[in-house]
Design an enzyme around this catalytic site. Structure first.
Site, PDB file in Angstrom:
ATOM      1  N   GLU A  48       0.845  -1.205   0.000  1.00 20.59           N
ATOM      2  CA  GLU A  48       0.000   0.000   0.000  1.00 20.59           C
ATOM      3  C   GLU A  48       0.880   1.254   0.000  1.00 20.59           C
ATOM      4  O   GLU A  48       2.085   1.193   0.210  1.00 20.59           O
ATOM      5  CB  GLU A  48      -0.894   0.033   1.252  1.00 20.59           C
ATOM      6  CG  GLU A  48      -2.253  -0.634   1.098  1.00 20.59           C
ATOM      7  CD  GLU A  48      -3.253   0.245   0.361  1.00 20.59           C
ATOM      8  OE1 GLU A  48      -2.847   1.289  -0.204  1.00 20.59           O
ATOM      9  OE2 GLU A  48      -4.437  -0.111   0.333  1.00 20.59           O
ATOM     10  N   ARG A 101      -7.598   0.929  12.901  1.00 19.80           N
ATOM     11  CA  ARG A 101      -6.226   1.232  12.477  1.00 19.80           C
ATOM     12  C   ARG A 101      -6.213   2.296  11.398  1.00 19.80           C
ATOM     13  O   ARG A 101      -7.220   2.524  10.714  1.00 19.80           O
ATOM     14  CB  ARG A 101      -5.534  -0.028  11.953  1.00 19.80           C
ATOM     15  CG  ARG A 101      -6.167  -0.596  10.677  1.00 19.80           C
ATOM     16  CD  ARG A 101      -5.246  -1.606  10.026  1.00 19.80           C
ATOM     17  NE  ARG A 101      -5.841  -2.322   8.911  1.00 19.80           N
ATOM     18  CZ  ARG A 101      -5.945  -1.865   7.665  1.00 19.80           C
ATOM     19  NH1 ARG A 101      -5.516  -0.643   7.363  1.00 19.80           N
ATOM     20  NH2 ARG A 101      -6.493  -2.605   6.709  1.00 19.80           N
ATOM     21  N   ASN A 125      -5.152   3.741   7.677  1.00 17.69           N
ATOM     22  CA  ASN A 125      -5.276   3.037   6.396  1.00 17.69           C
ATOM     23  C   ASN A 125      -4.574   3.720   5.227  1.00 17.69           C
ATOM     24  O   ASN A 125      -3.797   3.078   4.546  1.00 17.69           O
ATOM     25  CB  ASN A 125      -6.751   2.829   6.052  1.00 17.69           C
ATOM     26  CG  ASN A 125      -6.932   1.846   4.921  1.00 17.69           C
ATOM     27  OD1 ASN A 125      -6.415   0.734   4.986  1.00 17.69           O
ATOM     28  ND2 ASN A 125      -7.650   2.245   3.881  1.00 17.69           N
ATOM     29  N   ASP A 184     -12.698  -4.768  11.085  1.00 22.45           N
ATOM     30  CA  ASP A 184     -13.804  -5.511  10.469  1.00 22.45           C
ATOM     31  C   ASP A 184     -14.598  -4.661   9.480  1.00 22.45           C
ATOM     32  O   ASP A 184     -15.653  -5.067   9.008  1.00 22.45           O
ATOM     33  CB  ASP A 184     -14.730  -6.089  11.534  1.00 22.45           C
ATOM     34  CG  ASP A 184     -15.437  -5.010  12.369  1.00 22.45           C
ATOM     35  OD1 ASP A 184     -15.196  -3.804  12.137  1.00 22.45           O
ATOM     36  OD2 ASP A 184     -16.225  -5.378  13.266  1.00 22.45           O
ATOM     37  N   ASN A 218      -9.727   5.957   2.391  1.00 24.21           N
ATOM     38  CA  ASN A 218      -8.720   5.435   1.471  1.00 24.21           C
ATOM     39  C   ASN A 218      -8.019   6.562   0.712  1.00 24.21           C
ATOM     40  O   ASN A 218      -7.557   7.514   1.305  1.00 24.21           O
ATOM     41  CB  ASN A 218      -9.354   4.390   0.548  1.00 24.21           C
ATOM     42  CG  ASN A 218      -8.608   3.073   0.596  1.00 24.21           C
ATOM     43  OD1 ASN A 218      -7.383   3.056   0.560  1.00 24.21           O
ATOM     44  ND2 ASN A 218      -9.336   1.982   0.691  1.00 24.21           N
ATOM     45  N   ASP A 258      -9.891   2.216  -4.346  1.00 21.64           N
ATOM     46  CA  ASP A 258      -8.933   2.099  -3.252  1.00 21.64           C
ATOM     47  C   ASP A 258      -8.028   3.331  -3.288  1.00 21.64           C
ATOM     48  O   ASP A 258      -8.519   4.453  -3.261  1.00 21.64           O
ATOM     49  CB  ASP A 258      -8.167   0.780  -3.410  1.00 21.64           C
ATOM     50  CG  ASP A 258      -7.485   0.314  -2.139  1.00 21.64           C
ATOM     51  OD1 ASP A 258      -7.033   1.159  -1.350  1.00 21.64           O
ATOM     52  OD2 ASP A 258      -7.371  -0.909  -1.931  1.00 21.64           O
TER      53      ASP A 258
END
Length: 284
Positions: free
Chosen positions: A16, A96, A98, A116, A144, A194
């Site tokens: 990423e 968390r 990202n 989740d 994102n 994304d």
């Protein structure tokens, strides 16, 4: 047709956050859930790996040298041989960081997600040069891709759960994101938006998770290019090289079956017709 080159083996479990670092002419990205920062020297093809923290989500070069990174629940500053962890932004271990980027004023934004992917539990946070942190957006789900246009007036943004690519107006005088508007809606059958980056004409290049491709959208939302990749889960993209004419794309093996034989986790590169420009560094 665009020729896509596989630049590395499948070196990352969940690659990423790519960014070009002009100071040493290297492309850096993260193996997020391993907590590692990877660096490619395009001149030699050598990839180096540095462990930073249990999770490393995104990074940008610093104006003064080194890197700013987003770790699991906050931010850190990296020197050549040092890691300075800043105070945690939150304490909930189920959430968390990202993905993120720096704005034209040199502030580092990173958005979060619940492990989740529970709806509405994520936020977008902003680290200033003096170390203070503000929460810019709340009620997100999978915060994102984020990137500013070359003139700094528009920020493209993805909350993946919406299946949209949105745009904000950005006024450097106030330093705030405003007037959020949807620009593109991606059909689920095509993939999930994304990470993204922006080229010198203001077009957004968006990696499509489960879509096996990167799409370019013009500022008005028109789809103008589709570049297919030999992996199911491309994650993010960034312009790099001395002239910022190469587009690098990271990918992930996360959630793929054990018998998957694709080069998932590798880094890819191709050269679009329109080049990019340098990413904004962190001012701190």
């Amino acid at each position: 047709m665009v020729d896509v080159e596989q630049v590395t083996p499948n070196v990352a479990g969940h690659g990423e956050g790519p960014v070009w670092c002009p100071a040493d002419q290297r492309l850096r990205w993260v193996d997020m859930l391993a907590g590692d920062v990877l660096a490619l020297d395009p001149a030699t093809g050598v990839v180096t790996r540095r462990h930073v923290a249990p999770v490393v989500a995104a990074l940008r070069p610093r104006s003064a040298g080194g890197l700013v990174v987003a770790v699991e629940r906050g931010f850190a500053l990296l020197g050549d041989d040092s890691v300075e962890l800043l105070p945690e932004v939150w304490s909930d271990p189920s959430i968390r960081m990202n993905d993120g980027a720096c704005d034209p004023l040199g502030r580092f934004y990173c958005g979060s997600m619940a492990y989740d992917a529970a709806p509405g539990r994520a936020a977008l946070h902003r680290l200033a040069a003096d170390g203070t942190v503000e929460t810019v957006l709340t009620g997100l789900t999978v915060s994102n891709g984020l990137a500013w246009t070359r003139d700094g007036g528009t920020a493209w943004y993805v909350d993946s759960a919406t299946q949209r690519v949105d745009a904000f107006a950005f006024d450097p005088a106030t330093g705030e994101l405003r007037d959020r508007r949807p620009v593109v809606t991606v059909p689920p059958a095509v993939g999930t938006p994304d990470g993204l980056c922006v080229d010198s004409e203001g077009g957004a290049w968006v990696a499509l998770w489960d879509g096996g491709a990167v799409h370019r959208y013009a500022p008005d939302g028109r789809l103008t290019a589709v570049v297919e990749l030999p992996v199911r889960r491309p994650t993010a993209c960034a312009f790099g090289g001395p002239d910022h004419a190469d587009l690098y794309v990271t990918s992930s093996r996360l959630g793929l079956p054990d018998d998957d034989r694709s080069p998932a986790g590798a880094l890819f590169r191709f050269r679009p017709e329109v080049p990019g420009f340098p990413a904004h560094p962190f001012a701190g």
